[in-house]
Design an enzyme around this catalytic site. Sequence first.
Site, PDB file in Angstrom:
ATOM      1  N   SER A 138       0.857  -1.198  -0.044  1.00 43.55           N
ATOM      2  CA  SER A 138      -0.028  -0.085  -0.038  1.00 43.55           C
ATOM      3  C   SER A 138       0.887   1.218  -0.165  1.00 43.55           C
ATOM      4  O   SER A 138       2.291   1.125   0.432  1.00 43.55           O
ATOM      5  CB  SER A 138      -0.857  -0.082   1.265  1.00 43.55           C
ATOM      6  OG  SER A 138      -1.457   1.212   1.471  1.00 43.55           O
ATOM      7  N   TYR A 151      -1.754  -1.445  10.831  1.00 44.69           N
ATOM      8  CA  TYR A 151      -1.966  -1.487   9.152  1.00 44.69           C
ATOM      9  C   TYR A 151      -0.959  -0.780   8.451  1.00 44.69           C
ATOM     10  O   TYR A 151      -0.244  -1.383   7.730  1.00 44.69           O
ATOM     11  CB  TYR A 151      -3.181  -1.231   8.900  1.00 44.69           C
ATOM     12  CG  TYR A 151      -3.565  -1.153   7.500  1.00 44.69           C
ATOM     13  CD1 TYR A 151      -3.969  -1.972   6.724  1.00 44.69           C
ATOM     14  CD2 TYR A 151      -3.205   0.124   6.461  1.00 44.69           C
ATOM     15  CE1 TYR A 151      -3.898  -2.405   5.464  1.00 44.69           C
ATOM     16  CE2 TYR A 151      -3.600   0.023   5.190  1.00 44.69           C
ATOM     17  CZ  TYR A 151      -3.779  -1.314   4.590  1.00 44.69           C
ATOM     18  OH  TYR A 151      -3.846  -1.345   3.417  1.00 44.69           O
TER      19      TYR A 151
END
Length: 253
Positions: A138, A151
């Site tokens: 990401s 995360y």
Amino acid sequence: MHAVLVTGASAGIGEEFARQLAAEGQHLVLVARRLDRLEALASELKARHNIEVACIASDLAVAGAAQALVSELDTRGITLGGLINNAGFGDRGGFQALSLQRQLDMIQVNVTALVDLTWRLLPGLKSRPNSFVINVASTAAFQAGPNMAVYYASKAFVLSFSEALHEELKGEGVAVSALCPGATDSEFASEANMTNTLLFKAGTMTPQAVVSKALAGRRKAIVIPGWKNLITVWLGKVSPRAVTRKLAGLLQR
């Protein structure tokens, strides 16, 4: 059957990987928790592209799930020429406010299962010409993320791990790539409680565009789809880390 394995294939980016790989004529192994969704997708892809598709229900948040998945592949006589480690999830909230188990499960899926599967499947991948691994990281991997601390940290691991493997394995015929998308129109936002954040309100990419970029660049170490994401990552590299982490925190509000 000689195939490409896609984890988290029941929706979003994982489902789109399945669709675009099927269009390439690749046989597939689709893995996710929701077997009904996998089977519906498999029926569609087999009819449209005349390929073989195996579906395996697996919850990668469960310890030992990766080993069981590899054993199932062996039982079915399936060999792999590609691995898409797409399964993963996030959650928004302060570290102390979020459930500890939820965050440990996040590490299990985003990091531990990814490493476990990759290690177990690499010997077979090395035996196949032009094999590849795509690990879905990401743009979150490039900075710390207040209000999504675990995360962001998990995706930083995926990026670093993938870059290292890219260098280790490029002489052995296995291409390893880290896909680093930004906000994408998928179930991830609702699952992570992020649909109302500034990040997602600023606009999203389609899974089709993200996956097209990923497959086109599958032999590159890092693929960042979309010019906005490229600019964001570049600005993060030239800005002090104190600035980038504050900005990341603001985008989660």
